[in-house]
Design an enzyme around this catalytic site. Structure first.
Site, PDB file in Angstrom:
ATOM      1  N   ASP A 236     -15.717 -45.102 -37.253  1.00  0.00           N
ATOM      2  CA  ASP A 236     -16.748 -45.576 -36.395  1.00  0.00           C
ATOM      3  C   ASP A 236     -17.993 -45.905 -37.732  1.00  0.00           C
ATOM      4  OD1 ASP A 236     -17.009 -43.127 -36.905  1.00  0.00           O
ATOM      5  OD2 ASP A 236     -17.855 -42.358 -34.629  1.00  0.00           O
TER       6      ASP A 236
ATOM      7  N   ASP B 161     -24.955 -48.852 -35.404  1.00  0.00           N
ATOM      8  CA  ASP B 161     -25.611 -49.619 -34.386  1.00  0.00           C
ATOM      9  C   ASP B 161     -26.686 -47.765 -33.872  1.00  0.00           C
ATOM     10  OD1 ASP B 161     -23.417 -47.896 -33.927  1.00  0.00           O
ATOM     11  OD2 ASP B 161     -22.794 -48.944 -32.235  1.00  0.00           O
TER      12      ASP B 161
ATOM     13  N   ASP C 298     -10.290 -45.495 -27.369  1.00  0.00           N
ATOM     14  CA  ASP C 298     -10.041 -44.985 -28.206  1.00  0.00           C
ATOM     15  C   ASP C 298     -10.615 -43.182 -27.675  1.00  0.00           C
ATOM     16  OD1 ASP C 298     -13.470 -43.590 -29.107  1.00  0.00           O
ATOM     17  OD2 ASP C 298     -13.485 -45.979 -28.835  1.00  0.00           O
TER      18      ASP C 298
ATOM     19  N   CYS D  82      10.224 -35.424 -19.708  1.00  0.00           N
ATOM     20  CA  CYS D  82       9.721 -35.577 -20.391  1.00  0.00           C
ATOM     21  C   CYS D  82      10.683 -35.155 -22.056  1.00  0.00           C
ATOM     22  CB  CYS D  82       7.964 -35.116 -20.387  1.00  0.00           C
ATOM     23  SG  CYS D  82       6.994 -35.310 -21.848  1.00  0.00           S
TER      24      CYS D  82
ATOM     25  N   CYS E 177       9.386 -35.047 -25.077  1.00  0.00           N
ATOM     26  CA  CYS E 177       8.045 -34.587 -25.662  1.00  0.00           C
ATOM     27  C   CYS E 177       8.527 -33.665 -26.720  1.00  0.00           C
ATOM     28  CB  CYS E 177       6.453 -34.392 -25.540  1.00  0.00           C
ATOM     29  SG  CYS E 177       7.078 -32.402 -24.758  1.00  0.00           S
TER      30      CYS E 177
END
Length: 372
Positions: free
Chosen positions: A89, A161, A281, A319, A321
């Protein structure tokens, strides 16, 4: 190379689409969730190689170790050991959010400043502010912001901005919007002098006012930005967000990728992906994890609840993960949280990040099958 964006499938049920963004450091299948790595690191997540796009905050990296220092080490990719796309950003969000508080705090405070008045002065040149680390005075202009992002070397960068609280004074809101678009044009002009492999998204403001959002879309669409980012204050609840994103997305061309800034919780993703948003995001999954909120297909699970004290099921059955596949049980994870063991947040973050990527794959599949 600047980014290339291709729409692979347009849903017959909504404006949702599946696409692919190609950058010099790899590609991003969209819609995509983009986790926030504030200081160049995802909190609690050691391996980010399977994350297609990562969001780093220019403000924090300017304050420490410095954009020039990172450039001297080969840029952000080299510095953090990442060979995949990064978006940064402008630094403006952190400056203004530190002054006004988080989005939620902005709403509750009706725009009263927080954070010890870190902003000294905002004028057409840029923003004068104090470092959150040591109080030293700093200045950020559109050109300085873009140069910092060029030093960092992110694949996708954003123009400077001004972020206003939800209940900003209408007169100042108009002045701020005009200044923001001047800053964005200056940012783009500076970027285009030496674009290199980087691409820049234009940021669309306008608060919750449909007419202002449409003007913001026209401003961004009329300039050679590589993509569009929906930013600014989006309202006080999910209904406001849906209305603002719907109006904004409807006034954007289909050819450019569309990013929703700072919004990435699952309810908001499900509610807005149908408008053709390509990326979201947020620090949501890792922040939730650190507070014991576990994301599952059955809904969020509050692991500190007493009911899990002797639950020997995996965090989420089925899962794949790292945490679940290594046999971390709900009872054990709850124990780690209760004794304030740092591994608690790590295991929870690993699971939540895996869950977000899994949900995005399901969303892309749903769009391809015209179910979304």
């Amino acid at each position: 190379m600047a980014l290339r964006f291709e729409i692979l499938h347009q849903s017959k049920k909504s404006r949702a689409r599946v696409g692919r963004i190609e950058t010099a450091h790899g590609y991003i299948d969209t819609p995509a969730f983009v986790p926030v790595a504030t200081n160049g690191a995802l909190k609690g997540v050691l391996d980010h190689s399977n994350i297609p796009l990562m969001f780093c905050n220019t403000y924090h990296l300017i304050v420490h170790p410095g954009a020039e220092a990172i450039a001297a080490m080969g840029g952000l990719h080299q510095f953090i050991g990442r060979n995949a796309p990064i978006i940064t950003d402008s630094g403006g969000f952190q400056i203004f959010s530190l002054a006004y508080g988080s989005v939620a705090e902005e709403i509750k405070s009706c725009g009263k400043k927080k954070g010890g008045n870190t902003i000294i002065k905002v004028n057409d040149d840029g923003v004068h502010f104090k470092s959150y680390r040591d109080g030293r005075k700093l200045f950020l202009s559109p050109e300085i912001s873009v140069q910092a992002q060029k030093d960092l070397g992110a694949d996708i960068i954003l123009p400077l901005d001004e972020l206003l609280p939800f209940h900003a004074d209408p007169t100042y809101f108009h002045q701020s919007s005009q200044r923001t678009y001047v800053w964005e044009k200056r940012s783009l002009d500076y970027h285009l002098k030496n674009p290199g492999i980087q691409s820049m998204y234009g940021v669309i403001h306008g608060g919750t006012f449909p007419d202002q959002r449409k003007l913001g879309c026209k401003f961004v669409e009329d300039l050679p930005f590589d993509g569009s980012a929906i930013g600014g204050s989006l309202g006080k609840n999910l209904q406001d967000i849906v209305e603002v994103v719907g109006v904004t997305a409807a006034n954007l061309s289909a050819e450019r990728p569309r990013h929703l800034l700072g919004i990435g919780d699952l309810p908001s993703i499900w509610a807005t992906v149908g408008f053709g948003i390509d990326s979201f995001d947020s620090s949501y999954p890792t922040k939730a994890a650190r507070h014991g909120m576990i994301l599952t297909l059955q809904g969020p699970l509050k692991i500190n609840n007493q009911r899990y004290s002797s639950d020997l099921n995996p965090i989420e059955p089925g899962c794949s993960c790292l945490a679940c596949s290594q046999g971390i049980t709900r009872a054990y994870l709850r124990h780690l949280f209760k004794v304030h063991e740092p591994n608690a947040g790590i295991w929870a973050s690993i699971h939540n990040m895996h869950h977000m990527q899994k949900v995005m794959r399901e969303i892309r599949e749903g769009i391809l099958n015209d179910r979304i």
